[in-house]
Motif scaffolding. Structure first.
Motif, PDB file in Angstrom:
ATOM      1  N   PRO B  32       0.850  -1.186   0.000  1.00 19.83           N
ATOM      2  CA  PRO B  32       0.000   0.000   0.000  1.00 19.83           C
ATOM      3  C   PRO B  32       0.890   1.241   0.000  1.00 19.83           C
ATOM      4  O   PRO B  32       2.065   1.146   0.326  1.00 19.83           O
ATOM      5  N   THR B  33       0.344   2.378  -0.374  1.00 19.23           N
ATOM      6  CA  THR B  33       1.123   3.598  -0.218  1.00 19.23           C
ATOM      7  C   THR B  33       0.390   4.509   0.752  1.00 19.23           C
ATOM      8  O   THR B  33      -0.820   4.461   0.898  1.00 19.23           O
ATOM      9  N   TYR B  34       1.168   5.328   1.423  1.00 16.42           N
ATOM     10  CA  TYR B  34       0.628   6.189   2.460  1.00 16.42           C
ATOM     11  C   TYR B  34       0.870   7.638   2.068  1.00 16.42           C
ATOM     12  O   TYR B  34       1.924   7.971   1.532  1.00 16.42           O
ATOM     13  N   ASN B  35      -0.115   8.475   2.316  1.00 16.66           N
ATOM     14  CA  ASN B  35      -0.006   9.873   1.929  1.00 16.66           C
ATOM     15  C   ASN B  35       0.473  10.712   3.116  1.00 16.66           C
ATOM     16  O   ASN B  35      -0.302  11.079   3.992  1.00 16.66           O
ATOM     17  N   TYR B  36       1.770  10.979   3.135  1.00 22.07           N
ATOM     18  CA  TYR B  36       2.329  11.797   4.211  1.00 22.07           C
ATOM     19  C   TYR B  36       2.261  13.267   3.805  1.00 22.07           C
ATOM     20  O   TYR B  36       2.816  13.660   2.785  1.00 22.07           O
ATOM     21  N   THR B  37       1.547  14.057   4.586  1.00 25.54           N
ATOM     22  CA  THR B  37       1.299  15.448   4.196  1.00 25.54           C
ATOM     23  C   THR B  37       2.140  16.454   4.962  1.00 25.54           C
ATOM     24  O   THR B  37       2.386  17.544   4.483  1.00 25.54           O
ATOM     25  N   THR B  38       2.566  16.106   6.178  1.00 28.97           N
ATOM     26  CA  THR B  38       3.175  17.109   7.042  1.00 28.97           C
ATOM     27  C   THR B  38       4.613  16.756   7.383  1.00 28.97           C
ATOM     28  O   THR B  38       4.848  15.839   8.158  1.00 28.97           O
ATOM     29  N   PRO B  39       5.579  17.448   6.811  1.00 24.84           N
ATOM     30  CA  PRO B  39       6.975  17.180   7.135  1.00 24.84           C
ATOM     31  C   PRO B  39       7.438  17.996   8.339  1.00 24.84           C
ATOM     32  O   PRO B  39       6.925  19.088   8.586  1.00 24.84           O
ATOM     33  N   ILE B  40       8.387  17.455   9.079  1.00 24.71           N
ATOM     34  CA  ILE B  40       8.994  18.209  10.177  1.00 24.71           C
ATOM     35  C   ILE B  40      10.503  17.995  10.124  1.00 24.71           C
ATOM     36  O   ILE B  40      10.975  16.854  10.057  1.00 24.71           O
ATOM     37  N   ILE B  41      11.240  19.073  10.098  1.00 21.10           N
ATOM     38  CA  ILE B  41      12.702  18.987  10.087  1.00 21.10           C
ATOM     39  C   ILE B  41      13.206  19.973  11.119  1.00 21.10           C
ATOM     40  O   ILE B  41      12.968  21.174  10.999  1.00 21.10           O
ATOM     41  N   SER B  42      13.869  19.507  12.148  1.00 20.57           N
ATOM     42  CA  SER B  42      14.373  20.485  13.098  1.00 20.57           C
ATOM     43  C   SER B  42      15.531  19.943  13.902  1.00 20.57           C
ATOM     44  O   SER B  42      15.725  18.732  14.013  1.00 20.57           O
ATOM     45  N   SER B  43      16.307  20.874  14.431  1.00 19.81           N
ATOM     46  CA  SER B  43      17.371  20.511  15.348  1.00 19.81           C
ATOM     47  C   SER B  43      17.317  21.496  16.497  1.00 19.81           C
ATOM     48  O   SER B  43      17.020  22.656  16.288  1.00 19.81           O
ATOM     49  N   TYR B  44      17.537  21.021  17.690  1.00 17.05           N
ATOM     50  CA  TYR B  44      17.499  21.942  18.814  1.00 17.05           C
ATOM     51  C   TYR B  44      18.283  21.395  20.001  1.00 17.05           C
ATOM     52  O   TYR B  44      18.442  20.192  20.181  1.00 17.05           O
ATOM     53  N   ALA B  45      18.749  22.330  20.801  1.00 14.68           N
ATOM     54  CA  ALA B  45      19.400  21.971  22.057  1.00 14.68           C
ATOM     55  C   ALA B  45      18.357  22.074  23.149  1.00 14.68           C
ATOM     56  O   ALA B  45      17.454  22.893  23.059  1.00 14.68           O
ATOM     57  N   MET B  46      18.443  21.249  24.147  1.00 15.69           N
ATOM     58  CA  MET B  46      17.389  21.295  25.151  1.00 15.69           C
ATOM     59  C   MET B  46      17.841  20.875  26.537  1.00 15.69           C
ATOM     60  O   MET B  46      18.960  20.430  26.749  1.00 15.69           O
ATOM     61  N   THR B  47      16.914  21.029  27.494  1.00 23.89           N
ATOM     62  CA  THR B  47      17.219  20.748  28.887  1.00 23.89           C
ATOM     63  C   THR B  47      16.921  19.294  29.224  1.00 23.89           C
ATOM     64  O   THR B  47      16.241  18.602  28.487  1.00 23.89           O
ATOM     65  N   ALA B  48      17.402  18.865  30.378  1.00 26.53           N
ATOM     66  CA  ALA B  48      17.193  17.497  30.830  1.00 26.53           C
ATOM     67  C   ALA B  48      15.706  17.174  30.948  1.00 26.53           C
ATOM     68  O   ALA B  48      15.249  16.107  30.552  1.00 26.53           O
ATOM     69  N   HIS B  49      14.948  18.134  31.477  1.00 26.04           N
ATOM     70  CA  HIS B  49      13.527  17.903  31.710  1.00 26.04           C
ATOM     71  C   HIS B  49      12.790  17.621  30.402  1.00 26.04           C
ATOM     72  O   HIS B  49      12.054  16.656  30.267  1.00 26.04           O
ATOM     73  N   ALA B  50      13.027  18.479  29.415  1.00 24.44           N
ATOM     74  CA  ALA B  50      12.359  18.330  28.129  1.00 24.44           C
ATOM     75  C   ALA B  50      12.753  17.018  27.467  1.00 24.44           C
ATOM     76  O   ALA B  50      11.962  16.379  26.787  1.00 24.44           O
ATOM     77  N   MET B  51      13.975  16.610  27.692  1.00 29.38           N
ATOM     78  CA  MET B  51      14.478  15.379  27.100  1.00 29.38           C
ATOM     79  C   MET B  51      13.654  14.183  27.555  1.00 29.38           C
ATOM     80  O   MET B  51      13.323  13.300  26.761  1.00 29.38           O
ATOM     81  N   GLY B  52      13.320  14.132  28.839  1.00 26.50           N
ATOM     82  CA  GLY B  52      12.493  13.051  29.353  1.00 26.50           C
ATOM     83  C   GLY B  52      11.117  13.082  28.713  1.00 26.50           C
ATOM     84  O   GLY B  52      10.545  12.050  28.372  1.00 26.50           O
ATOM     85  N   ASP B  53      10.609  14.291  28.484  1.00 28.28           N
ATOM     86  CA  ASP B  53       9.277  14.451  27.914  1.00 28.28           C
ATOM     87  C   ASP B  53       9.137  13.899  26.510  1.00 28.28           C
ATOM     88  O   ASP B  53       8.059  13.536  26.090  1.00 28.28           O
ATOM     89  N   ILE B  54      10.213  13.890  25.734  1.00 28.22           N
ATOM     90  CA  ILE B  54      10.058  13.497  24.333  1.00 28.22           C
ATOM     91  C   ILE B  54      10.470  12.059  24.072  1.00 28.22           C
ATOM     92  O   ILE B  54      10.636  11.663  22.943  1.00 28.22           O
TER      93      ILE B  54
END
Lengths: 299, 281
Positions: B32-54
């Motif tokens: 089957p093929t899937y229609n991917y509509t929304t791309p996301i490209i990012s890089s970021y530095a972050m804190t310890a707390h946020a790291m656990g969240d993701i």
């Protein structure tokens, strides 16, 4: 009064048993009144093109959705810039009986943000200078792409930049950003046929909102200003301990009041919103607390 | 910011597969093929707390007294399908999206803290000062094996991070993006938490509150951009729990003829707001 255009997140989903709910609007009306079932026709053309390149400050960048990057390392000498490119089309949806959504804009686009800091202030003039300074003086930079619509083709177009996300911001990075920008622009402007556009903003009808907010289900039109004025009047009278019967009589006491207050809306405020009977004094603690929050917002 | 679902906690969900663990690929359906509509490209530095969240909680077991630095690269694409589910613990409504992609995270510690802007500086600092670092990578899709060459990412898990590793990683991340761009449409999406639905749902009280806010602020010639500032002020706790809808405030301002976000109104518009404010007083 006409309509208000509200930028929204592209999320449309089933909420509380109702299909096609624009999730961003859940704070202004019940789910059945904020639906949008229609989508742009396949292969329809884009009628608007917006391009902006903006030099800005960090808090603006954060408010545009770039909040996560570099938030802790901001020094005074910061250079921020973003570039937006959006192609869009407006649709007029088939109106659901109760919906307040009377228009919608769908589109494709990307936003590229660049942040540089700890760079000699004299360099902060252009991207080329930033790239040179980063190389020479070990300044710090970061960049991020937020894209709307376009899916896998955007990842393909941005591939040269993705390998670079790990590295320093140099003249080479700048060149690959330029190339990616050109690719994306080409993709969104000239090769957009197969791409699925996403929801960017909706138009909401203020008089339809007014009708909801005054609890009126009949055919009498309502205007937002009348609802706002009459409810503010009722709120002030209730805060002063006046019953519904007294408040309705009080309208005639002042020419300003009689010109601007609609009795039906005052009645609706007391009976539907406060849940009071005609001669019930609004002095119970829970009612007083609600009145205080409603009345003193913004004071 | 989106968060990977933990397949162990999401029984029945088409969850992600942690690379390096045994990848249990579902039998492939007939292309089957899937229609991917929304791309996301990012890089970021972050804190310890946020790291656990993701979804990188395990990486937090770094025992250090100094600064810890995280750097994350996300490359993903999502379909337009969106589900709302209710969290078991706090009953918040979570927006779930379906996508493919990968996330690479580098954690570094005992390095020069100023080197937190990009990985090139982290690598240099780790090399020079004997700091330590580690790399975790996570890809998600229904059938990981369909991502040709993705298994190579496992060689980065837990490696010492230096200039050479950085070079390898950058090349690999670029390649991986290419694989997803070229073959992604044939790969089934995985579910992930994308965000929390705005808990500020409509009530009649909130409408009246937002309108009062607009009237009072316009009386003071304050633009609607002042909402956050007002909420932060002393004695305004009762309004902080998402009571005032910015959209309703915008609607109220528009009725006085004030549309721009940073417009505090003309003399006549302010006078009109003062007239409404005085009704019933």
């Amino acid at each position: 009064m006409g309509t208000l255009t509200v930028p929204v997140t592209p999320f449309i989903a089933k909420l509380g048993g109702v299909d096609n709910v624009v999730l961003s609007l859940a704070d202004i009306a019940p789910a059945n009144m904020i639906t949008l079932a229609d989508r742009p026709a396949a292969d329809s053309t884009y009628t608007a093109l917006d391009l902006s390149i903006v030099k800005t400050n960090f808090s603006v960048l954060a408010s545009l959705g770039f909040g996560d990057f570099m938030s802790t390392k901001i020094s005074s000498n910061t250079f921020c810039s973003y570039m937006d490119l959006v192609v869009s089309q407006h649709i007029t949806p088939t109106l659901a009986p109760d919906s307040i959504v009377v228009g919608a804009t769908f589109g494709l686009g990307f936003r590229l943000a660049i942040l540089a800091y700890d760079i000699d202030a004299s360099f902060s003039a252009s991207f080329a200078d930033i790239a040179a300074a980063a190389k020479l003086k070990m300044g710090y930079t970061s960049y991020q792409i937020i894209a709307v619509g376009g899916g896998l083709q955007v990842i393909g177009a941005a591939q040269p930049l993705i390998g670079n996300l790990t590295g320093e911001f140099t003249v080479e990075t700048l060149e690959s950003i330029g190339a990616v920008q050109a690719e994306l622009t080409q993709l969104y402007v000239n090769k957009n046929k197969g791409l699925t556009p996403e929801l960017l903003s909706v138009d909401i009808d203020l008089d339809r909102m007014a009708k909801l907010y005054s609890g009126y289900g009949g055919s009498t039109p309502r205007h937002y200003m009348d609802v706002m004025s009459s409810q503010h009047y009722a709120l002030q009278r209730a805060w002063r301990g006046r019953t519904l019967t007294e408040s309705l009589a009080d309208i005639q006491a002042n020419a300003n009041w009689s010109q601007n207050v609609t009795p039906d809306i005052v009645t609706d405020f007391y009976t539907r919103i406060l849940g009071l009977k005609a001669d019930q004094v609004p002095d119970a603690d829970p009612i007083r607390k609600r009145l205080r929050i409603m009345l003193q917002a913004g004071t | 910011m989106w968060k990977l679902l933990n397949p162990a906690q999401e029984a029945g969900a088409p969850g992600g597969t942690l690379l390096g663990a045994a990848a249990t690929a579902a039998p492939a359906a007939p292309a089957p093929t899937y229609n991917y509509t929304t791309p996301i490209i990012s890089s970021y530095a972050m804190t310890a707390h946020a790291m656990g969240d993701i979804g990188f909680g395990a990486i937090l077991n770094v025992n250090t007294s100094g600064d810890v630095y995280y750097f994350v690269i996300d490359v993903a694409a999502f379909t337009s399908k969106i589900d709302i589910k209710t969290a078991a613990d706090d009953k918040t409504s979570i927006i779930t999206r379906y996508g493919i992609g990968f996330r690479v995270a580098v954690v570094a510690w005992n390095i020069d803290v100023k080197a937190s802007a990009n990985l090139g500086l982290v690598a240099a600092s780790a090399q020079v000062k004997g700091g330590q670092s580690s790399i975790l990578a996570h890809a998600f899709a229904g059938d990981i094996s369909a991502l040709g060459g993705i298994a190579g990412i496992t060689k980065f898990n837990g490696t010492k991070f230096d200039a050479q590793t950085l070079k390898d990683l950058a090349g690999f991340v670029g390649q991986l993006a290419g694989v997803i761009a070229d073959n992604g449409a044939t790969i089934a999406p995985a579910a992930m938490d994308f965000g929390v639905l705005n808990p500020n749902v409509y009530t009649p009280d909130k409408v009246v509150t937002a309108n009062s806010f607009a009237i009072e602020q316009l009386c003071r010639s304050t633009p609607r951009s002042g909402l956050d500032n007002w909420l932060a002020g002393g004695g305004h706790d009762d309004w902080r729990k998402a009571v005032i809808s910015p959209t309703i405030v915008a609607a109220a301002y528009a009725n006085f003829g004030v549309t721009a976000y940073t417009d505090g109104g003309s003399t006549d518009q302010v006078r009109q707001a003062q007239l409404v404010q005085g009704l019933g007083t």
